[in-house]
Design an enzyme around this catalytic site. Sequence first.
Site, PDB file in Angstrom:
ATOM      1  N   GLY A  37       0.910  -1.206  -0.024  1.00 55.75           N
ATOM      2  CA  GLY A  37       0.064  -0.006   0.248  1.00 55.75           C
ATOM      3  C   GLY A  37       0.925   1.228   0.057  1.00 55.75           C
ATOM      4  N   GLY A  38      -0.030   2.381  -0.193  1.00 61.10           N
ATOM      5  CA  GLY A  38       0.877   3.834  -0.082  1.00 61.10           C
ATOM      6  C   GLY A  38       1.583   4.036   1.285  1.00 61.10           C
ATOM      7  N   GLY A  80       2.648   1.183   3.658  1.00 63.78           N
ATOM      8  CA  GLY A  80       3.094   0.206   4.299  1.00 63.78           C
ATOM      9  C   GLY A  80       2.905  -1.256   3.306  1.00 63.78           C
ATOM     10  N   SER A  81       3.633  -2.108   3.815  1.00 62.44           N
ATOM     11  CA  SER A  81       3.461  -3.439   3.036  1.00 62.44           C
ATOM     12  C   SER A  81       2.604  -4.504   4.288  1.00 62.44           C
ATOM     13  CB  SER A  81       4.761  -4.183   3.118  1.00 62.44           C
ATOM     14  OG  SER A  81       5.349  -3.114   2.142  1.00 62.44           O
ATOM     15  N   VAL A  82       1.802  -5.608   3.625  1.00 58.72           N
ATOM     16  CA  VAL A  82       1.037  -6.488   4.442  1.00 58.72           C
ATOM     17  C   VAL A  82       1.649  -7.858   4.079  1.00 58.72           C
ATOM     18  CG1 VAL A  82      -1.242  -7.342   4.548  1.00 58.72           C
ATOM     19  CG2 VAL A  82      -0.928  -4.758   4.158  1.00 58.72           C
ATOM     20  N   LYS A 140       0.325  -5.400   9.025  1.00 56.84           N
ATOM     21  CA  LYS A 140       0.785  -4.429   8.101  1.00 56.84           C
ATOM     22  C   LYS A 140       1.847  -3.846   8.521  1.00 56.84           C
ATOM     23  CE  LYS A 140      -1.136  -0.107   6.341  1.00 56.84           C
ATOM     24  NZ  LYS A 140      -2.438   0.639   6.291  1.00 56.84           N
ATOM     25  N   ASP A 198     -10.942   7.071   2.627  1.00 61.55           N
ATOM     26  CA  ASP A 198     -10.199   6.138   1.584  1.00 61.55           C
ATOM     27  C   ASP A 198     -11.085   5.123   1.035  1.00 61.55           C
ATOM     28  OD1 ASP A 198      -8.180   6.010  -0.329  1.00 61.55           O
ATOM     29  OD2 ASP A 198      -6.867   5.096   1.168  1.00 61.55           O
TER      30      ASP A 198
END
Length: 602
Positions: free
Chosen positions: A303-304, A306-308, A322, A421
């Site tokens: 994502g903008g 962070g990473s999951v 996350k 969002d």
Amino acid sequence: MTNALTFLFVILISLNLLPIQASQNYPCQRISCSPNGPEIRFPFRLKGKSPQVCGDPDPAFELSCDADNTTVLHLWPSSSEIYVQEIDYKLERLRVYNFNSCIGCLFFNRSLPPSPFRFYDLTFNYTFVDCSHSVYGFDEPWNPCLRNSGQVLYLVHSQSSLVDLPVSCQTVKTIELGSEYRSCPYELNLRWDLPDCRVCQDRGGICYNQNITNREIGCHLPPDRGFTTKLLACVFSGLFLVLVIILAAVKVYYVQKYSKMEKEYKLKVEKFLEDYKSVRPTRYSYAEIKRMTDNFKTRLGEGGNGSVFRGELPNGMLVAVKLLHSSNSFSDGDEFINEVSTIGRIHHVNVVRLLGFCAENLRRAIIYEFMPNESLEKFIFSRNLKAPFLGWEKLQEIALGIARGIEYLHQGCDHRILHFDIKPHNILLDQDFNPKVSDFGLAKLCAAGQSIVSVTAAKGTMGYIAPEVFSRNFGNVSHKSDVYSFGILLLEMVGGRKITDTNAEDASQVNFPEWIYRQLDEGKDLSSEIVSEGDAEIAKKLTVVGLWCIQWYPADRPSIQTAVQMLEGTTETSTLPPNPYNSSASNSENVPHFSQLPPIHE
């Protein structure tokens, strides 16, 4: 400041290169057959390209380029078997090679011709041995020079034991080769003594043939830089040094400022967590986060902020972790607080559940329940590629579930939560394809009775952001901003394409909401997936609700509670909404009354 530093650096380089630039008018340019080939300059010249004054008149120094742009040395007349690998002008050495066989074999029927070249080292005798078949068993490896039917030709050092040659072998002739030669190498070093250009080269000059008849060598020296040029170089060097010192000081200042801000944000997060003790989920250390994700082995998405990653709690429960990016720790501190403070207190079937978090120095992570079917985006934008079509009844259930989740955020919590969002990527699907709203990094809290909030900048994802978030000319930012994003999401579910997709086959489809409005108004199919009358009714309902939700002015949009009723069928959805792209339609008599709360600042 960085631009000024770069400008001065370029000027300095230019001043230092003035001698080289002044010599560019000299006719003897340095050339080569290929970018990786040896440089050809005096005493060598390139056939057909170098002027005669640029090289020695001896034909041996004339090189050529073959069809593969390989440099060729014509050691013997009309020969093209020797290729130049390297030219060392300082040592006056020429390294040559042959593609097809050991280079010494070229001397079987000919010797080193009268030329300016000689072997680079001392010479030794080598003997050609002719055998009727291959020979094995000697201490020194014998590699064949030539192999024909019934004949194998070897070239070996004459000091090798040639006494015990097989009866089938006989010595043929002896030649001289340089001492560096070994058994059948493909390379050979040659050198030249004349013409001698070393004195000119040591002075930084370029040799040329001043008198072709007398072979008189001239030396072209670059012009000397004058006093003015040297003075300018010194001045700019001083300025460059001063700017470097200033830049270093500025860097130290910003590093200290960054450290101070970093400390403040760390204290801000810790203070929030201290105040949040009574309701917070489990707090994990960063080492525990690494263990539960198997050192971040399986990435689920990006994502903008962070990473999951896929993870597993000690009790065996699968989770999604996350990990917020540490490159922008200041904004991540705010988003971390946003997510934990909002989602941490929410318990609803259509909102993703927060199970834990990590806040250790600048490392921050949030742990959610695991959603095996990933996001809604996967199923509505990849119908013919990766994921199957879910069917219109399931899409209607998903749309209703999303609306109920947003309704809970707006009306079911102690504080009203505005998501800001809403989009398919942030709608996760569990094992039964039940939707759950996720990603609260941009969310804002306000009191339950409030509606209007103040925002300092546009927030959200392009294409889903309500008009009033960009410009207050459309109205105040409120819970109706989430309604707009939800409407865009509904239209994407019907059409199976992104709102920001500009690669439509038909140019009229580029403005997707306007295109789908025309399809609905003219009674045309809204999707290629419609196969029955029931499908058409569901697609029409989702489209009508979506078009109501994306009206330009917040006052013309329904609340999310009304949208839920419309999707449930308890509120009429047969009335076609005004065209959102026809400004005269706003506030017309066909628009139903959707209540607007008075402005209350955040």
